[in-house]
Design a protein around this motif. Sequence first.
Motif, PDB file in Angstrom:
ATOM      1  N   THR A 128      27.891  20.397 -24.909  1.00 31.54           N
ATOM      2  CA  THR A 128      26.122  20.219 -24.172  1.00 31.54           C
ATOM      3  C   THR A 128      25.176  20.856 -24.120  1.00 31.54           C
ATOM      4  O   THR A 128      23.719  20.315 -24.393  1.00 31.54           O
ATOM      5  N   GLY A 129      25.664  22.103 -25.032  1.00 29.71           N
ATOM      6  CA  GLY A 129      23.902  22.694 -25.503  1.00 29.71           C
ATOM      7  C   GLY A 129      23.400  23.286 -24.613  1.00 29.71           C
ATOM      8  O   GLY A 129      22.532  23.809 -24.529  1.00 29.71           O
ATOM      9  N   LEU A 130      23.691  23.296 -23.075  1.00 26.88           N
ATOM     10  CA  LEU A 130      23.921  24.155 -22.052  1.00 26.88           C
ATOM     11  C   LEU A 130      23.578  25.434 -21.824  1.00 26.88           C
ATOM     12  O   LEU A 130      24.671  25.804 -22.418  1.00 26.88           O
ATOM     13  N   PRO A 131      23.157  26.551 -21.076  1.00 27.78           N
ATOM     14  CA  PRO A 131      23.195  28.042 -21.596  1.00 27.78           C
ATOM     15  C   PRO A 131      24.556  28.153 -21.267  1.00 27.78           C
ATOM     16  O   PRO A 131      25.304  27.491 -19.945  1.00 27.78           O
ATOM     17  N   ASN A 132      25.209  29.335 -21.110  1.00 27.87           N
ATOM     18  CA  ASN A 132      26.126  29.543 -21.006  1.00 27.87           C
ATOM     19  C   ASN A 132      26.838  30.426 -19.151  1.00 27.87           C
ATOM     20  O   ASN A 132      26.112  30.950 -19.446  1.00 27.87           O
ATOM     21  N   ARG A 133      28.342  30.960 -19.285  1.00 36.25           N
ATOM     22  CA  ARG A 133      28.262  31.549 -18.557  1.00 36.25           C
ATOM     23  C   ARG A 133      27.306  33.228 -17.966  1.00 36.25           C
ATOM     24  O   ARG A 133      26.597  33.791 -17.223  1.00 36.25           O
ATOM     25  N   VAL A 134      27.374  33.583 -19.714  1.00 31.12           N
ATOM     26  CA  VAL A 134      26.719  34.993 -19.470  1.00 31.12           C
ATOM     27  C   VAL A 134      25.190  35.112 -19.692  1.00 31.12           C
ATOM     28  O   VAL A 134      25.014  35.256 -18.703  1.00 31.12           O
ATOM     29  N   VAL A 135      24.309  33.663 -19.759  1.00 30.62           N
ATOM     30  CA  VAL A 135      23.178  33.521 -19.715  1.00 30.62           C
ATOM     31  C   VAL A 135      23.211  33.455 -18.237  1.00 30.62           C
ATOM     32  O   VAL A 135      22.336  33.789 -17.815  1.00 30.62           O
ATOM     33  N   LEU A 136      23.129  32.654 -17.342  1.00 24.69           N
ATOM     34  CA  LEU A 136      23.992  32.538 -16.120  1.00 24.69           C
ATOM     35  C   LEU A 136      23.523  33.895 -15.068  1.00 24.69           C
ATOM     36  O   LEU A 136      23.240  34.332 -14.353  1.00 24.69           O
ATOM     37  N   ARG A 137      24.706  34.050 -15.821  1.00 20.96           N
ATOM     38  CA  ARG A 137      25.348  35.341 -14.698  1.00 20.96           C
ATOM     39  C   ARG A 137      23.780  36.835 -15.620  1.00 20.96           C
ATOM     40  O   ARG A 137      23.282  36.902 -14.455  1.00 20.96           O
ATOM     41  N   ASN A 138      23.244  37.058 -16.438  1.00 24.74           N
ATOM     42  CA  ASN A 138      22.230  37.369 -16.957  1.00 24.74           C
ATOM     43  C   ASN A 138      20.915  37.488 -16.021  1.00 24.74           C
ATOM     44  O   ASN A 138      19.741  37.781 -15.232  1.00 24.74           O
ATOM     45  N   GLU A 139      20.458  35.866 -16.208  1.00 29.01           N
ATOM     46  CA  GLU A 139      19.442  35.210 -15.468  1.00 29.01           C
ATOM     47  C   GLU A 139      19.953  36.095 -13.717  1.00 29.01           C
ATOM     48  O   GLU A 139      18.841  35.823 -12.353  1.00 29.01           O
ATOM     49  N   LEU A 140      20.812  35.554 -13.164  1.00 27.79           N
ATOM     50  CA  LEU A 140      21.325  35.516 -11.872  1.00 27.79           C
ATOM     51  C   LEU A 140      21.811  37.693 -11.613  1.00 27.79           C
ATOM     52  O   LEU A 140      19.837  37.543 -10.125  1.00 27.79           O
ATOM     53  N   GLY A 141      21.220  38.227 -12.054  1.00 30.17           N
ATOM     54  CA  GLY A 141      21.555  39.806 -11.974  1.00 30.17           C
ATOM     55  C   GLY A 141      19.691  39.803 -11.756  1.00 30.17           C
ATOM     56  O   GLY A 141      19.205  40.638 -11.139  1.00 30.17           O
ATOM     57  N   GLN A 142      18.827  39.271 -12.282  1.00 32.89           N
ATOM     58  CA  GLN A 142      17.399  39.185 -13.196  1.00 32.89           C
ATOM     59  C   GLN A 142      16.946  39.155 -11.826  1.00 32.89           C
ATOM     60  O   GLN A 142      15.867  39.569 -10.782  1.00 32.89           O
ATOM     61  N   ALA A 143      17.465  38.493 -11.077  1.00 35.08           N
ATOM     62  CA  ALA A 143      16.291  37.261 -10.045  1.00 35.08           C
ATOM     63  C   ALA A 143      17.085  37.628  -9.100  1.00 35.08           C
ATOM     64  O   ALA A 143      15.665  37.977  -8.199  1.00 35.08           O
ATOM     65  N   LEU A 144      18.485  38.080  -8.589  1.00 36.90           N
ATOM     66  CA  LEU A 144      18.253  39.360  -7.452  1.00 36.90           C
ATOM     67  C   LEU A 144      17.870  39.818  -7.504  1.00 36.90           C
ATOM     68  O   LEU A 144      17.574  40.689  -6.553  1.00 36.90           O
ATOM     69  N   ALA A 145      17.339  41.337  -8.257  1.00 36.47           N
ATOM     70  CA  ALA A 145      16.685  42.263  -8.398  1.00 36.47           C
ATOM     71  C   ALA A 145      14.767  42.581  -7.836  1.00 36.47           C
ATOM     72  O   ALA A 145      14.661  43.636  -7.744  1.00 36.47           O
ATOM     73  N   ARG A 146      15.072  40.312  -8.530  1.00 42.98           N
ATOM     74  CA  ARG A 146      13.076  40.672  -8.485  1.00 42.98           C
ATOM     75  C   ARG A 146      13.296  40.142  -6.547  1.00 42.98           C
ATOM     76  O   ARG A 146      12.308  39.908  -6.170  1.00 42.98           O
TER      77      ARG A 146
END
Length: 644
Positions: A217-235
Amino acid sequence: MSLSTFKAVIAIIIGGFLVSGIYISVLVVKRQGALQQIAAYNPSWEASQAASEFIRFEHRLSEFERPSSGVDKDEVALRYDILVGRLKMLNEGDFHALLWRHPEHQLTLRQLDQALVTVEPLIDGLDSSGTVQKVLDILRPFEGSLSQIASAVLNYGSEVVQKDQQELIRLHWAFSGIAAILILIGLALIGLLDRHNRLLGRAHQELHVLAHQDALTGLPNRVVLRNELGQALARIKPQGRTVAVSYLDLDHFKDVNDSFGHETGDDLLKAVADRLKACIPVHGEGHAKNLIARFGGDEFAILQTGIRKPEECAVLASRIVDALREPFSVNGQEIFIGTSIGIALAQGGVTPSQILKHADMALYYAKADGRGTFRFFEPDMDAQLQSRRALEVNLRKAITNGEFELFYQPQINLKDNEIGGFEALLRWHHPERGLVPPSEFIPVVEDTGLIIPLGDWIIEQACKEAAGWPRNINVAVNLSPVQFRNRSLVQSVSRALALSGLAPNRLELEITESVLLQDTDATVSTLHQLRRLGVRIAMDDFGTGYSSLSYLRSFPFDKLKIDQSFVREMSQRADCLAIVQSVANLGASLGMPTVAEGVETEEQLLQIQAAGCTDAQGYYFGRPKPAQDMVHTLAALRHTTKVA
C-alpha cells in the motif's frame, strides 16, 4: 551481481594472484638453480684441466728419460695422482650427467680410467728400461680424447647458458604479461568493488524503505507507527493533549480472498488505503498529527496526536466505518466489506506496547458487538479477555478429556401427534463450573476454529446414538458457518454415516442464512453434495435474514424452521403471527414441512397449529436431555414431563 557471485569473482581473482605468484617463483628458482649449477661446477673448466694434466703427465714421462731434465720419479708419480684425481671428478655426479648425450665420451673416460689402473704399478718401475715407453704407448690412444671431451662439455655448457638466457627472456615476457594481466584484473576488481559499493548503497536505501514502508500500500508500517507513538507519548504533558491509537480490521476480507483470489484482495487493500487517506487528514489542528499504517494482512492502525477529548476519535472512527461500508469497485467486481475499530487513549503513563495492546482488545470487542462499529478500550476489557483466554484453554482440554455431551430435544409431528425426531444440542460439563451455558462457549469454539474437530465429533456421536432409536425417528444436527468453510465437511458426514450405520435420510442437517452469506456458489455446491449422500437439509431460524426467499430459489430445502422470536410474540404482536402464517403457507406451497421453535405454552401450540405449522419444538414438550434419559413416544414424554 549478487553477493554470492561477487564473492566467487573475488575468490577467483585472489586465486589467480596466488597461482601466478607461485608459477613465477617456481620458474625463477628453476632458472637460478640451472645457472648456479653451471657456475658452481664449471664442467668445461674441469674437462680442460683434465686434458692439461694428461699432457703434463705425458710430458713428465718424456722428460724423465732425459737425465738432464731434472724430472724424477716422485714428480711423475705426483702428476699421475693429479690426473687420476681429475678423472675421478669427471666420472662423478654433475659432470657425468652432462655427458649423457655422448656415450662415446663416457666410454673413453672408462677406458682411460682402466688404462691408468694398468699404468699405476708401472710408475714404481720407471727406472727399468722400456717402462716409460710402455706407459706412453698405453696412453697414446687417449691423446686428444680429453681435449675432445672438454670441447664437447664446453659446447654443452654454451648450449645450456644460451637456453637459460632464452628461458630467462621468455620468463621476463611471461612475468611482464602476468604482471600486466594482474594490473588489469586489479583495475577490474577496483571497478567491481566500486560498483558493488554503489549497489550496496542502493540496497541499503531500499532496505531502509522496506523496513519502514508497507510494500503493498505504500503506507508506513508497524515499525514507523511504533516509533512515532513512542515519541508522541514522550511529548505528552500532564493535563495536556493526549494520544490515541485506533486498530482497524476489515470485515469479511477472507471471504474476498476466497471468492475472488488474492490478487483482487491485494487490490482491495490498496483501495482501502486510498480511502483511509481521504478520510484522515495528515495534520490536525495546531501541532496535531495523524499517521496511517498497515500492520499486515487486513489490519491497519491510525495514530492521532493532540487529542483534546475522546469524541474526536469517535468522529474519525465513525467517518471511517461509513466510508469503508460503501462498495469498492475492484477488477470489475463490486465488493462490499466493512471495518471494526478499536480505540485506545494514552492514559496514566501507558507505554507503546500497552496502548497497542489496549487498542487490540477494543478491536476484539468491536468485532464481538457485530462488526461494522467501534469501541473504546475500557479497563475491565483486559480481565474479560483473560477470562476468555482461560476459557479457550479449558475448551481445548475439554475436547481431549471428553467433557462434552449431546442432549436431545424432541420435535413433534403435529399431524401424527408423535415424536418425529430430536435435535442434538451440545453441552459442556466443566469439572469445576458444572454445565456451562452454550451461549458462553459456542462463540468461542467458532472463533478459535475448535468447531471443526468438535463438529465432526458431534455428527459422529449423534449418528451413533440415533442408530439405536426407532427407525421412524430422525436426528437433527446444527452446522456452523465455520464448518462450511472446511472442505472436509462432506467427508466427515459420510464417515459418520458409515461408522454408525444410520440411514442417511434419518440425518437432518440444520443451517442458518449466515452460511449462505459466505460464498453462494461454493455453499450451494456443498449442500448438493450432502443431498447426494441422502441426508436432509433444513433452514434454521427462517425469516430472520433479509434474503430468505432468495435462498429458497438457490437450493430446495427439506424443511423450514421458524425462529422462536416470532413464536414467542405471536400473542402480543400481530405481525409476528402474520409472519408465522406466511412461512407456514409458503412451506405448504413448496411441499416443505415447517417447524415452529420455542413453543412453551398451550396457547402458542394452538396458534401455530391454526397457522398451519406441521411440526413444533420447545419446552412445552420437553427440555433437552441426555441420550440415556430419552423416551421415544409422545405419551411417555408427557408422562415424564408431568412426573418432573
